[in-house]
Design an enzyme around this catalytic site. Sequence first.
Site: not given
Length: 546
Positions: A192, A380, A506, A508
């Site tokens: 709230q 890397c 990279h 990922e």
Amino acid sequence: MTKYVFVTGGVVSSLGKGITAASLGRLLRSRGLRVVNQKLDPYINVDPGTMNPFQHGEVFVTDDGGETDLDLGHYERFTGEALRRGSNVTAGSIYLSVIQKERRGDYLGDTVQVIPHITNEIKSRIRKLGGEEIDVVITEVGGTVGDIESLPFLEAIRQFGNDVGRSEVQYVHVTLVPFIASSDELKTKPTQHSVAELRSHGIHPDVIVVRSDRAIDDNVRRKISLFCDVAPKAVIAAPDADDIYEVPLVLNRGGLDAVICERLGLTTGPADLSKWEEMVKKTRSATEKVSIGIVGKYVDLPDAYLSVVESLRHAAAALGRQLDLRWVPSEEMTGLLAASYLEGIDGIVVPGGFGSRGVEGKIAAIRYARENGVPFLGLCLGLQCAVIEIARAELGYADANSTEFDPTTSHPVIDLMESQHGVADMGGTMRLGRYPAKLDEGSKVRSLYGQEVVYERHRHRWEVNNRYRRDLESVGVRLSGLSPDDNLVEFIELIDHPFFVATQAHPEFQSRPDVPHPLFVGLVRAAIQRPAPSDAEIDVEQLTRE
Ligand code: GLN
């Protein structure tokens, strides 16, 4: 016309606002809508590129070379959409461009102020993401309502609603409903207060996403609806999920996408989440483990390697395994200690990094992986360390190094491009963003990717020194991926090893929960296939008996 959804957060930070925004992106995409996610970050840094990963987590790199907040990684993984640098806007980048405009005289002598100059700049960055091809822009405002830094952003998104028309915009506020054990109750008061604060800035939320550690009942929902002036069906429960990838399913069950589409007048069928559900189910049902060690210096802040961890989870789940992640502190690990840290681990990742801290530990880990046939993936800096390790151990170049760590080494096997060619073709600056590589026919990486030309994202300055290519090849290193002009080494692997693969890129950043990345799948598969050390011992015993 493009519609806009703004996601703000209240009560506490780390509520999972980013996951909520990413999940909403997934849900709208699954309804066939074209969506783009954006993050507004209230800090003064111009981009996260120079920020310490210890404090801020990983820097996520986009195709176009943007160095961005790690929430963009969540957005990409959840929606499957590659984002551009415009999807991350920091207060610093806003101020920088306003000040540059002021210096150029663009404001014709006006007094430059937060309202309208800063707010206009913010609004233009939001509007830039919309357009013909985009149905919905989802913009997350970083920080928590009430932070000083967030004020210009809140003001800008408030104005935005008036500019484009209130019916074109939805404000979603993510809050916390804590459970108070002593009274055995879920408390709505902080919510709230947080909504009251938001309203004091002129933003009336349309939807409230309620984070809690347990299910909320109708009573809680009614209370929030009443006190915060939102419809009961727009109070969306988001209790803790076991896995972040379950969150879209939780929010869909709570009706988030239905309410937003209805309010924005977007007529679509229900979200088709069947594939996503299957992926989540598969992740949950995996019980057998596979252990992977991440050797890094930021092991105390796992967010520093967020995309690497997620990529490993995606690959493990796809192969029906639970990921048993082991953090291996590279700074503590010197040559002889490597075995004690790494023994029993099924696979090893050496991720990216900058600076010399922990590098010798990474090299020691790579030596252990190479000599013991442990599956290894270098990312890397991980590739650079692998080259250094091999040059020292196999080529006998005892002081081989990267000039990043030892500028006076007699064997600079990793070097800046400019000193290799006598021209400043990389200018000593970072190679950032998406670059192609050609993969060698018959190599491991070629069979993993199943493609000749692959695109991966980069973020580094140093490269393999081409003067050492022949040396490396003479000791069994396959330069399995090169830049299209043959000038840069992009992938290496060892011919005589179950799985020893490294890339200058990279990868990922491109793994998705529903489309795991081939290099990570390759590593985890090799880790699963690796005979357990105890099995090997038994084999030896049997052999000696025979
Ligand atoms: N520090 C190394 C370089 O700049 C590696 C960077 C990285 O791992 N991202 O080349």
